[in-house]
Design an enzyme around this catalytic site. Structure first.
Site, short mmCIF file in Angstrom:
data_model
loop_
_atom_site.label_atom_id
_atom_site.label_comp_id
_atom_site.label_asym_id
_atom_site.label_seq_id
_atom_site.Cartn_x
_atom_site.Cartn_y
_atom_site.Cartn_z
N GLY A 11 8.09 31.62 4.03
CA GLY A 11 9.14 31.01 3.24
C GLY A 11 10.08 32.02 2.59
N ASN A 12 9.54 33.20 2.22
CA ASN A 12 10.38 34.18 1.53
C ASN A 12 11.48 34.76 2.42
OD1 ASN A 12 8.14 35.42 2.88
ND2 ASN A 12 8.71 37.35 1.90
N LYS A 120 -1.72 16.88 3.71
CA LYS A 120 -0.71 17.93 3.52
C LYS A 120 0.45 17.41 2.68
CE LYS A 120 1.86 21.56 4.39
NZ LYS A 120 1.62 22.84 3.75
N LYS A 203 2.65 26.41 10.50
CA LYS A 203 3.46 27.31 11.31
C LYS A 203 2.67 28.54 11.78
CE LYS A 203 4.98 31.08 8.60
NZ LYS A 203 4.17 30.90 7.44
N LYS A 265 -3.17 31.89 7.77
CA LYS A 265 -2.72 33.15 8.38
C LYS A 265 -3.92 33.90 8.96
CE LYS A 265 0.89 33.40 4.93
NZ LYS A 265 1.72 32.42 5.63
#
Ligand code: ADP
Ligand code: MG
Length: 304
Positions: A11-12, A120, A203, A265
């Site tokens: 997102g960053n 979610k 993602k 991740k």
């Protein structure tokens, strides 16, 4: 020698440090992110990029709701496709020639348990009264302390359906933007027709699948911390550098990586290497070139 790389942007890379998704802030964040990606392209690497889309989809959902009396609201999979196009356009503008964006669909199982019990959260917080109104339209809403949020399924990604197009473009020398937001979730109907579903796909998990499909040598997960850490948030956090698949599995099972942030991740890194990928790296965006050289970041390899 140039390597095939899959870089997953968090997102960053697409919003301001305070999370603002105002258009000028998105453009500035993407331009800054692409300066780091450019370093790898200039070194001769072949890159496919994927990215998150949470704040962008959140904004589209709100617009849908506010405009519902005038313009028919569009489903969540359409919102995902729209954000792939807009974020892809920003990336293409920032990177220059020989960049392509592929609107990418990800196959999911209609029997995935996520559909029966969506967990979610997406979009903004609303009051209970508003949430109850949306529940009457068939949506699922939950209270999260600060307010109510819509929850949807986050099914397992099974296959990146458009990976062939991505590979072809990569082979032809294009930098490719693909599977943004984890891909547009679709299910295969009994007759074989594909249809979109109301879901969001992680993602990072989609990135692991795409990385294998395009034969990437290294999966680089670029986020806002330089390493995954042991004891994160505790009194003695320790960065994880080079680590083998079995060692990282043990830490993951012990709960060191929070669900919804570092957990997926680590899971993506584990899956990519277990499936035959050479190396997965988790690091911060400004460190991606150094991390590719092995100097920083959490470096996951198969080990013995
Ligand atoms: P992105 O938007 O890049 O996908 P997330 O915000 O989802 O990133 O995940 C990164 C965040 O994960 C970090 O900023 C940190 O707050 C959090 N986090 C949770 N557990 C850990 C951990 N064990 N090590 C490092 N960061 C962690
Ligand atoms: Mg984040």
């Amino acid at each position: 020698m140039g390597e095939r790389l899959l870089i997953a942007l968090g997102g960053n890379a697409m919003t301001a440090p305070d999370g603002s998704a105002a258009p000028e802030h998105q453009r500035a964040a993407v331009e800054e992110a692409m300066r780091h990606v450019r370093t790898l392209l200039d070194a001769g690497h072949r890159v496919t990029l994927t990215h998150g889309n949470g704040p962008q989809v959140g904004n589209l959902l709100l617009k849908n709701q506010l405009a519902a009396a005038v313009v028919p609201p569009v489903p969540l999979d359409w919102c995902g496709a729209q954000t792939q196009a807009t974020i892809g356009t920003l990336i293409m503008n920032a990177l220059g020639p020989r960049v392509a964006t592929v609107v990418t669909r990800t196959l999911v199982d209609p029997a995935d348990p996520g559909f029966a019990e969506p967990v979610k959260p997406i979009g903004r917080y609303f009051t209970e009264e508003e949430a109850r109104r949306f529940e009457k339209l068939g949506q699922t809403w939950r209270s999260f302390g600060r307010g109510w949020r819509r929850v949807v399924a986050s099914p397992e990604p099974l296959e990146i359906l458009d990976a062939g197009a991505v590979t072809t473009l990569m082979d032809a020398g294009f930098t490719v933007v693909a599977a943004g937001g984890g891909g547009v979730p679709v299910v295969r109907q009994p007759g074989g027709v594909l249809t979109g579903v109301e879901a969001v796909i992680d993602k990072d998990l989609a990135a692991a699948l795409l990385a294998r499909a395009v034969r990437a040598k290294v999966l680089i997960i670029a986020t806002d911390v330089p390493h995954a850490m042991i004891g994160y948030g505790g009194p003695d956090p320790r960065p994880i550098g080079r680590i083998s698949l079995p060692e990282l599995r043990v830490l993951h099972a012990a709960g060191h990586f929070a669900g919804g942030s570092m957990g997926p991740k680590v899971e993506a890194a584990l899956r990519f290497v277990a499936a035959g990928g050479e190396r997965a790296v988790i690091t911060s965006l400004p460190e991606i070139a150094a991390a590719l050289d092995g100097d920083v970041g959490t470096q996951v390899e198969k080990g013995q």
